[in-house]
Scaffold this active site. Structure first.
Site, PDB file in Angstrom:
ATOM      1  N   PRO A 122     -33.372  -6.940 -18.458  1.00  9.65           N
ATOM      2  CG  PRO A 122     -33.616  -4.715 -17.828  1.00  9.65           C
ATOM      3  CD  PRO A 122     -33.259  -6.061 -17.304  1.00  9.65           C
ATOM      4  N   PRO A 123     -32.421  -6.243 -21.927  1.00  9.65           N
ATOM      5  CG  PRO A 123     -33.317  -5.824 -24.039  1.00  9.65           C
ATOM      6  CD  PRO A 123     -33.596  -5.669 -22.588  1.00  9.65           C
ATOM      7  N   GLY A 124     -28.937  -6.399 -22.690  1.00 12.63           N
ATOM      8  CA  GLY A 124     -27.656  -5.739 -22.459  1.00 12.63           C
ATOM      9  C   GLY A 124     -27.210  -5.688 -21.008  1.00 12.63           C
ATOM     10  N   GLY A 175     -26.062  -8.187 -19.397  1.00  9.53           N
ATOM     11  CA  GLY A 175     -24.992  -9.147 -19.155  1.00  9.53           C
ATOM     12  C   GLY A 175     -25.459 -10.560 -18.872  1.00  9.53           C
ATOM     13  CD  GLU A 220     -35.317  21.541 -24.991  1.00  6.44           C
ATOM     14  OE1 GLU A 220     -35.161  21.049 -23.859  1.00  6.44           O
ATOM     15  OE2 GLU A 220     -35.990  20.976 -25.875  1.00  6.44           O
ATOM     16  CG  ASP A 222     -41.673  17.514 -24.074  1.00  7.07           C
ATOM     17  OD1 ASP A 222     -40.699  16.740 -24.077  1.00  7.07           O
ATOM     18  OD2 ASP A 222     -41.607  18.720 -24.369  1.00  7.07           O
TER      19      ASP A 222
HETATM   20  P1  ADP Z   1     -27.636  -9.687 -22.529  1.00  6.18           P
HETATM   21  O1  ADP Z   1     -27.324 -11.102 -22.861  1.00  6.18           O
HETATM   22  O2  ADP Z   1     -28.225  -9.504 -21.166  1.00  6.18           O
HETATM   23  O3  ADP Z   1     -28.442  -8.973 -23.560  1.00  6.18           O
HETATM   24  P2  ADP Z   1     -24.836  -9.414 -22.860  1.00  6.18           P
HETATM   25  O4  ADP Z   1     -24.339 -10.404 -21.892  1.00  6.18           O
HETATM   26  O5  ADP Z   1     -24.859  -9.831 -24.276  1.00  6.18           O
HETATM   27  O6  ADP Z   1     -26.269  -8.894 -22.457  1.00  6.18           O
HETATM   28  O7  ADP Z   1     -24.003  -8.085 -22.681  1.00  6.18           O
HETATM   29  C1  ADP Z   1     -23.478  -7.378 -23.761  1.00  6.18           C
HETATM   30  C2  ADP Z   1     -22.158  -6.772 -23.404  1.00  6.18           C
HETATM   31  O8  ADP Z   1     -22.319  -5.744 -22.433  1.00  6.18           O
HETATM   32  C3  ADP Z   1     -21.213  -7.763 -22.770  1.00  6.18           C
HETATM   33  O9  ADP Z   1     -20.468  -8.409 -23.734  1.00  6.18           O
HETATM   34  C4  ADP Z   1     -20.352  -6.888 -21.887  1.00  6.18           C
HETATM   35  O10 ADP Z   1     -19.278  -6.370 -22.616  1.00  6.18           O
HETATM   36  C5  ADP Z   1     -21.247  -5.744 -21.525  1.00  6.18           C
HETATM   37  N1  ADP Z   1     -21.779  -5.921 -20.170  1.00  6.18           N
HETATM   38  C6  ADP Z   1     -23.070  -6.106 -19.818  1.00  6.18           C
HETATM   39  N2  ADP Z   1     -23.196  -6.204 -18.474  1.00  6.18           N
HETATM   40  C7  ADP Z   1     -21.956  -6.111 -17.966  1.00  6.18           C
HETATM   41  C8  ADP Z   1     -21.425  -6.155 -16.644  1.00  6.18           C
HETATM   42  N3  ADP Z   1     -22.203  -6.313 -15.572  1.00  6.18           N
HETATM   43  N4  ADP Z   1     -20.085  -6.010 -16.499  1.00  6.18           N
HETATM   44  C9  ADP Z   1     -19.296  -5.836 -17.565  1.00  6.18           C
HETATM   45  N5  ADP Z   1     -19.730  -5.804 -18.832  1.00  6.18           N
HETATM   46  C10 ADP Z   1     -21.039  -5.920 -19.045  1.00  6.18           C
HETATM   47 ZN    ZN Z   2     -39.723  19.295 -24.682  1.00  2.00          ZN
END
Ligand code: ADP
Ligand code: ZN
Ligand code: MG
Length: 633
Positions: free
Chosen positions: A234-236, A238, A456, A531
């Site tokens: 997934p995005p983000g 690493g 809630e 929900d």
């Molecule tokens: P992707 O390419 O999978 O979308 P990125 O490599 O661009 O994600 O990650 C974005 C930022 O999130 C990185 O620059 C880093 O700072 C942080 N990050 C993501 N995964 C990790 C990890 N396992 N350890 C440390 N930092 C991470």
């Molecule tokens: Zn609700």
């Protein structure tokens, strides 16, 4: 170290071209403004007036002279004052005053000067104003030609010379930089130490690093060298970071392109860039080539929307050809990243291409702690802070979210004039990331607040009284982002496997809000639509993906298909109309039963529901200890 020199040069020359463009544009803007000011100065000195007022003064013989420049009429009075007014462009000054009742004899008796509005300094400004779009167009044409040249290996010439400085300077840059700026590489400083948590992935990539470092060892034994690594996740999570770390660990150059760059290019340019990129990488080998978002070019061919895209297909073919064309001793590793590995063309995954697949999943609780540790390095934290508690509170956060969290917490601490970052800042940052910034202000009526409080409270009480539900961490009726209130569970342990009961309990808890509204107010509101959506999605997953339904049995229904343009998941149906009806029915049954269960719980626990709702109205946010106490009494 010739390679290094070249890298240096590339880095320096790229910004200088932009700086030149910025300087030229600023000079144009500033000089134009100056000229406009200059030309308007006489008008600035004059006092503003109106045509009828001037007409009256002319009648009264108070005016000694008129100056007409374009639509601006400046009148000089006997006591030396200047008054100015604007007239309609379609009517002459003479006529304007006549229309306002000044006789033509009086008008003729006043000396008047008509200045050509197209003369003088104003005209120069006007000229420049009309030139600016032309200059900009010229600039973009030059850039476009450059782009094509860069990709197409000089397939298209510069055409006729461009007059003027902008054209010439660009032309010079084209010839000077055309070859060198085509692809850029860097030598990343990040290593595996900067990537936290992804131990499995690092372990698998270790071999790639070793190969980049000492290929001979492998080649002597006749091993087939790894060519391509596909990083899925997934995005983000690493992926980019990990690819850089591979290059960093091995100390080799890192070439970076993104699949989405090719989508809008002219046909042929993408393929040419790929060719060029691989050529460069070979020259500097050992090297890592990173292709981000490979799904943008590597989608299964012939599938998807709107037929083929020639450019995409050519680019993909070029990537495959380039990878196949590596000699056995070419020491270049291609790392590709995607968050949709399921839609990739099978040709990409064949042996000798991207045959190693590495999955980077969302981090589990331990990995989250490790990532938080990396990103709080060098940030002053309060003494008592426990990163493992923070990790528990952030299920579903990707590495990038955690980095963002550490940053937001630091920002909050700074805005609160603190010298260290505390628990509270992290808590607030988490909520902010999950639900958006807190909405302050009194935009809810008293009745609405009461409905939200019961809604809630309904979620929380039901969550507390269902099997296998996570404990309630926090209930709040403070609006955040789109949500009017929220109930936050605390996932106790990081479960990889979830039982059918856990799914049912989650649906029951989701319906607890609506159930409370119905029980207490005998009417329901729109507040539960999110929900209901989530409950429906869960029920659908139970029936069609997880085989949790007794009647429909152990199979999946439909094949999820990505739609790269809309980002949503379509579905290809692989089941009959009858089954479709059965699925609907089964989902209805699950949701109905869940809603009945939620209502039963709340009817039974009515006193606790009331107590919690009241506490919420009073304090807006109820934390876990308080909540446990309320439920225990
Ligand atoms: P992707 O390419 O999978 O979308 P990125 O490599 O661009 O994600 O990650 C974005 C930022 O999130 C990185 O620059 C880093 O700072 C942080 N990050 C993501 N995964 C990790 C990890 N396992 N350890 C440390 N930092 C991470
Ligand atoms: Zn609700
Ligand atoms: Mg990325």
């Amino acid at each position: 170290m010739k390679g290094d020199d070249r890298l240096e040069k590339e880095k320096k020359e790229k910004p200088s071209r932009w700086r030149l463009v910025v300087i030229i544009i600023s000079i144009l803007v500033v000089s134009t403004m100056g000229l406009i000011l200059l030309s308007e100065r006489s008008a600035v000195r004059a006092e503003a007036s109106t045509l009828p007022a001037l007409a009256t003064m002319i009648e009264d013989n108070q005016i000694t002279g008129l100056t007409i420049r374009g639509d601006l009429i400046t009148a000089e009075t006997f006591d030396g004052k200047l008054l100015s007014a604007r007239k309609e462009s379609s009517v002459s000054a003479f006529e304007s005053f006549q229309l306002l009742g000044v006789s033509s004899e009086t008008l003729k008796s006043i000396p008047s000067v008509v200045e050509d509005s197209r003369g003088g300094p104003a005209s120069y400004a006007g000229l420049i104003i009309t030139m600016i779009p032309l200059i900009l167009i010229g600039f973009f044409v030059v850039m476009a030609v450059r782009q094509v040249q860069r990709g197409g290996g000089g397939g298209m010439g510069m055409g006729g010379g461009f007059p003027g400085q902008v054209g010439r300077s660009n032309a010079r840059m084209v010839s000077a930089n055309a070859k060198e700026n085509e692809t850029t590489s860097e030598r990343p400083q990040v290593t595996f130490d900067d990537v936290a948590g992804a131990e499995q992935a690092k372990f698998e990539l270790q071999e790639v690093v070793e190969f980049l470092k000492e290929a001979d060892k492998f080649l002597k034994l006749g091993a087939r060298v790894p060519r391509g690594v596909l990083m899925a996740g997934p995005p983000g999570t690493g992926k980019t970071l990990m690819a850089k770390a591979v290059a960093g660990e091995a100390g080799v150059p890192f070439f970076h392109i993104s699949g989405s760059e090719f989508v809008e290019m002219f046909v042929g340019v993408g393929a040419a860039r790929v060719r060029d990129l691989f050529k460069k990488a070979k020259e500097q080998s050992p090297a890592v080539v990173f292709i981000d978002e490979i799904d943008a070019v590597g989608r299964r061919r012939g599938a998807g929307l709107g037929g083929g895209n020639d450019e995409r297909e050519q680019t993909l073919n070029q990537i495959l050809v380039a990878m196949d064309g590596f000699d056995t001793d070419t020491n270049v590793i291609v790392v590709a990243a995607t968050n949709r590995p399921d839609i990739l063309d099978p040709a990409l995954l064949r042996p000798g291409r991207f045959d190693r697949k590495i999955v980077l999943d969302l981090p589990d609780v331990e990995a989250r702690e490790a990532i938080l540790d990396v990103h709080t390095r060098g940030k002053p934290l309060d003494d008592g802070i426990s990163l493992s508690d923070l990790a528990k509170l952030t299920p579903g956060f990707a590495g990038a979210d955690l980095e963002n969290l550490a940053n937001e917490a630091a920002i909050l601490a700074a805005r609160r004039n603190r010298t260290t970052i505390g628990e509270l800042e992290f808590q607030d940052a988490i909520e902010r990331i999950i639900a958006g910034p807190e909405r302050k202000g009194n935009f809810l009526s008293k009745d609405e607040r009461k409905v939200i409080a019961y809604h809630e409270a309904g979620h929380a009480v039901v969550m507390h009284h269902t099997e296998e539900s996570d404990p309630v961490h926090k209930v709040s009726i403070i609006s955040r982002g789109m949500a009017l209130g929220y109930t936050m569970p605390l996932p106790e342990n990081n479960r990889q496997l979830r039982s059918r009961e856990a799914f049912v309990s989650e649906i029951v808890s989701l319906l607890g809000g609506r159930a409370a509204e119905e029980i207490v107010f005998k009417r329901i509101t729109t507040g539960a639509s999110n929900d209901l959506e989530r409950a429906t999605r869960l029920a659908r997953a139970m029936v069609t993906r997880l085989g949790f339904s007794q009647n429909l049995g152990m199979r999946t229904f439909g094949e999820e298909q990505g739609n790269p343009f809309l980002g949503s998941l379509g579905e290809t149906r692989d089941y009959s109309e009858e089954k479709a009806q059965a699925i609907d029915q089964e989902m209805d049954t699950i949701i109905h039963a869940a809603y009945r269960q939620a209502k039963d719980i709340l009817t039974e626990q009515r006193s606790k529901l009331d107590a919690l709702a009241e506490a919420l109205l009073e304090e807006e946010t109820i934390n876990r200890p308080q909540f446990e106490q309320l439920m225990a009494s």
